[in-house]
Design an enzyme around this catalytic site. Structure first.
Site, PDB file in Angstrom:
ATOM      1  N   THR A   1      -2.647 -12.090   0.550  1.00 36.31           N
ATOM      2  CA  THR A   1      -1.856 -10.931   0.955  1.00 36.31           C
ATOM      3  C   THR A   1      -0.552 -11.387   1.591  1.00 36.31           C
ATOM      4  O   THR A   1      -0.341 -12.577   1.851  1.00 36.31           O
ATOM      5  CB  THR A   1      -2.625 -10.066   1.984  1.00 36.31           C
ATOM      6  OG1 THR A   1      -2.768 -10.809   3.198  1.00 36.31           O
ATOM      7  CG2 THR A   1      -3.999  -9.680   1.459  1.00 36.31           C
TER       8      THR A   1
ATOM      9  N   GLY B   1     -13.212  -8.382   9.446  1.00 37.89           N
ATOM     10  CA  GLY B   1     -13.861  -7.434  10.341  1.00 37.89           C
ATOM     11  C   GLY B   1     -14.686  -6.409   9.594  1.00 37.89           C
ATOM     12  O   GLY B   1     -15.216  -5.468  10.191  1.00 37.89           O
TER      13      GLY B   1
ATOM     14  N   CYS C   1      -9.837  -2.322   3.042  1.00 36.78           N
ATOM     15  CA  CYS C   1     -10.207  -2.276   1.624  1.00 36.78           C
ATOM     16  C   CYS C   1     -11.617  -2.832   1.427  1.00 36.78           C
ATOM     17  O   CYS C   1     -12.399  -2.295   0.632  1.00 36.78           O
ATOM     18  CB  CYS C   1      -9.203  -3.063   0.785  1.00 36.78           C
ATOM     19  SG  CYS C   1      -8.976  -4.793   1.291  1.00 36.78           S
ATOM     20  N   THR C   2     -11.962  -3.886   2.170  1.00 40.90           N
ATOM     21  CA  THR C   2     -13.284  -4.493   2.024  1.00 40.90           C
ATOM     22  C   THR C   2     -14.368  -3.580   2.580  1.00 40.90           C
ATOM     23  O   THR C   2     -15.447  -3.454   1.991  1.00 40.90           O
ATOM     24  CB  THR C   2     -13.320  -5.863   2.717  1.00 40.90           C
ATOM     25  OG1 THR C   2     -12.313  -6.712   2.144  1.00 40.90           O
ATOM     26  CG2 THR C   2     -14.677  -6.525   2.553  1.00 40.90           C
TER      27      THR C   2
ATOM     28  N   THR D   1      -3.797   3.092   7.496  1.00 45.68           N
ATOM     29  CA  THR D   1      -4.352   2.335   6.371  1.00 45.68           C
ATOM     30  C   THR D   1      -4.738   0.936   6.819  1.00 45.68           C
ATOM     31  O   THR D   1      -4.354  -0.069   6.216  1.00 45.68           O
ATOM     32  CB  THR D   1      -3.349   2.260   5.197  1.00 45.68           C
ATOM     33  OG1 THR D   1      -2.189   1.537   5.621  1.00 45.68           O
ATOM     34  CG2 THR D   1      -2.951   3.639   4.724  1.00 45.68           C
TER      35      THR D   1
ATOM     36  N   ILE E   1       0.830  -1.204   0.000  1.00 43.98           N
ATOM     37  CA  ILE E   1       0.000   0.000   0.000  1.00 43.98           C
ATOM     38  C   ILE E   1       0.864   1.254   0.000  1.00 43.98           C
ATOM     39  O   ILE E   1       0.575   2.225  -0.706  1.00 43.98           O
ATOM     40  CB  ILE E   1      -0.957  -0.001   1.209  1.00 43.98           C
ATOM     41  CG1 ILE E   1      -1.892  -1.216   1.149  1.00 43.98           C
ATOM     42  CG2 ILE E   1      -1.765   1.293   1.261  1.00 43.98           C
ATOM     43  CD1 ILE E   1      -2.745  -1.289  -0.091  1.00 43.98           C
TER      44      ILE E   1
END
Length: 481
Positions: A319, A348, A289-290, A258, A139
């Site tokens: 990942t 989460g 991101c989700t 992030t 990222i």
């Protein structure tokens, strides 16, 4: 002349127009800090073919192709105005002009549509805001690319330093090489040189100081000329206010995480709840991101149809947290080879919805499966709605949301019948609605939402940083509420 000749002549004509657009777009960007968009996609620093492809993509969401012959007059009209810093969508200008019906000229209509960015209404160009990256992984490097890309006008955000733990042998050269070439996202668009003597990476003229430290409390950023900076922590090592406060050192004004924040750290999804950020808030999170992928379409559906309950199943690319081959791991299942297995794991994201969208009074559950692809994921969002609807109505609504709503930078829309995950590498949206996969039966709706969990998420982080730094310029024509 044959039909083929007609097609080729038409292509050459459009190619010529697109080529003439490039210097106009560049001049507006450099001299007036105006970012020219086409349906939320920036045209700055784009090639002739990229400009033409962006115009053609409009057929996927607007139902018909948009030609450069339609948008060029609006671009020329912009050059005649006293514009201030702004983002101007010539695709939306063309679409709204087509539906206007008042008989105005292109010049008259354009002047009216962007009046908020002209003359006495225009905002002043702001000085650049320093940014520091703490960590330089997947990222971190993508955020670096975006920051360098957006530094072209000399205003906005300026990447001044990165903080990393020192590796062995040619550390800075290797880090520069990872920024220069990426197996998923391709070559860096520009030039990168290394100044080992002064511990600097120079990318497109941006001098980026490499600071070696494993302790955030040991760094005095003012010693490197950094002041009033926003620090982006992309290590995920600290997630609560106490841990992240370690970054608030001389030269650092705010900290952006992030990863999902814990405790009272605000979890921000740009486009949905970024307006809740208090001016004096110094620590915040960009969630996951989700979470960024599901919250915008969830809000859109809740606003129009109401949501009683929902479940999200995430099929997520692997990942760095997983093992390449079977080996010990602190979490269940993640120790098994990421490249060889589908791995059930926790997420989460569902529980994080409550933080980003507290007004949604509906239980949302979630689970996740990691699969052997290196990037791009899909969230399958199953919703029980408050009222019955049809598939056609839902798709028409979401297409309009992606075109002309405040969520148009977060939600994209695609109707291509053969779309697959790799098609969405490099998408700048938080999520992309797959029209072909959408299912609706009465008050039940299932949305398939693609997202580039690396690049799309990085774009969301940048939007949050722009907002808190005060360099998020208004967009014209203003999106429909």
């Amino acid at each position: 002349m044959t039909v083929n000749d007609d097609s080729f002549t038409n292509w050459m004509h459009r190619e010529e127009i697109a080529e003439s657009m490039i210097p106009i777009i560049g001049k507006l960007h450099r001299e007036q800090d105006v970012n020219v968009l086409l349906h939320s996609r920036s045209l700055v620093n784009k090639s002739v073919v990229s400009i033409l492809k962006t115009h053609r993509f409009a057929r996927q969401i607007a139902g018909e192709e948009l030609s450069v012959t339609e948008t060029m007059p609006f671009l020329k009209a912009l050059t005649m105005l006293d514009l201030g810093p702004s983002q101007i969508d010539i695709g939306m200008l063309a679409a709204t002009y087509r539906a206007d019906g008042r008989g105005l000229s292109v010049e008259e209509f354009t002047a009216e549509a962007v009046a908020g960015a002209t003359g006495e209404n225009k905002i002043e160009r702001r000085a650049s805001r320093d940014v520091v990256l703490y960590g330089f992984g997947r990222i971190g490097r993508l955020i670096a690319r975006l920051l360098i890309e957006k530094a072209g006008s000399g205003n906005g955000l300026r990447l001044r330093a990165i903080v990393v733990r020192k590796g062995s042998g040619q550390d800075i050269v290797k880090r520069a090489s990872l920024l220069r070439r990426d197996s998923i996202h391709g070559q860096f668009q520009g030039t990168i040189t290394v100044d080992e003597a002064n511990s600097k990476i120079i990318a497109n003229g941006n001098e980026i100081k490499v600071i070696y430290s494993d302790d955030p409390t040991a760094v005095d950023y003012t010693a490197y000329g950094v002041k009033d900076a926003i620090l982006i922590d992309n290590t995920g090592r600290w997630r609560d206010r106490e841990g992240l406060s370690k970054h608030l050192r001389p030269g650092i004004a705010k900290v952006v995480l992030t990863a999902p924040g814990k405790g009272d750290v605000p979890n921000i999804v740009h486009g949905v709840n970024h307006d809740i950020i208090e001016e004096d808030e110094r620590i915040l999170s960009c969630a996951s991101c989700t979470t960024n992928a599901i919250v915008p379409p969830l809000k859109a559906m809740a606003d129009e149809y109401g949501v009683l309950r929902g479940h999200v199943e995430t099929v997520h690319s692997y990942t760095n947290d997983q093992n390449l081959l079977d080996n010990y791991h602190g979490s269940d299942r993640r120790g098994r080879s990421a490249a060889l297995n589908m791995v059930i794991t926790e997420t989460g994201a569902a529980s994080a919805v409550a933080k980003a969208l507290p007004e949604l009074d509906a239980p949302i559950t979630g689970s996740s499966i990691r699969v052997p692809v290196p990037d791009v994921s899909i969230a399958i969002l199953s919703l029980r709605l408050e009222r019955e609807t049809t598939r056609e109505e839902v798709l028409d609504y979401l297409r309009k949301v992606s075109l002309a709503s405040p969520l148009k930078r977060q939600i994209d829309f695609i109707s291509a019948p053969d779309a697959v995950s790799s098609d969405f590498i490099g998408s700048r949206h938080a999520s992309i609605v797959d029209a072909g996969a959408t299912k609706v039966d009465g008050d039940n709706a299932i949305l398939y939402l693609w997202y580039d969990n690396e690049f799309g998420y990085s774009c969301q982080v940048i939007r949050v940083v722009q907002h808190v730094s005060g360099v998020e310029y208004p967009t014209y024509p203003a999106p429909a509420v």
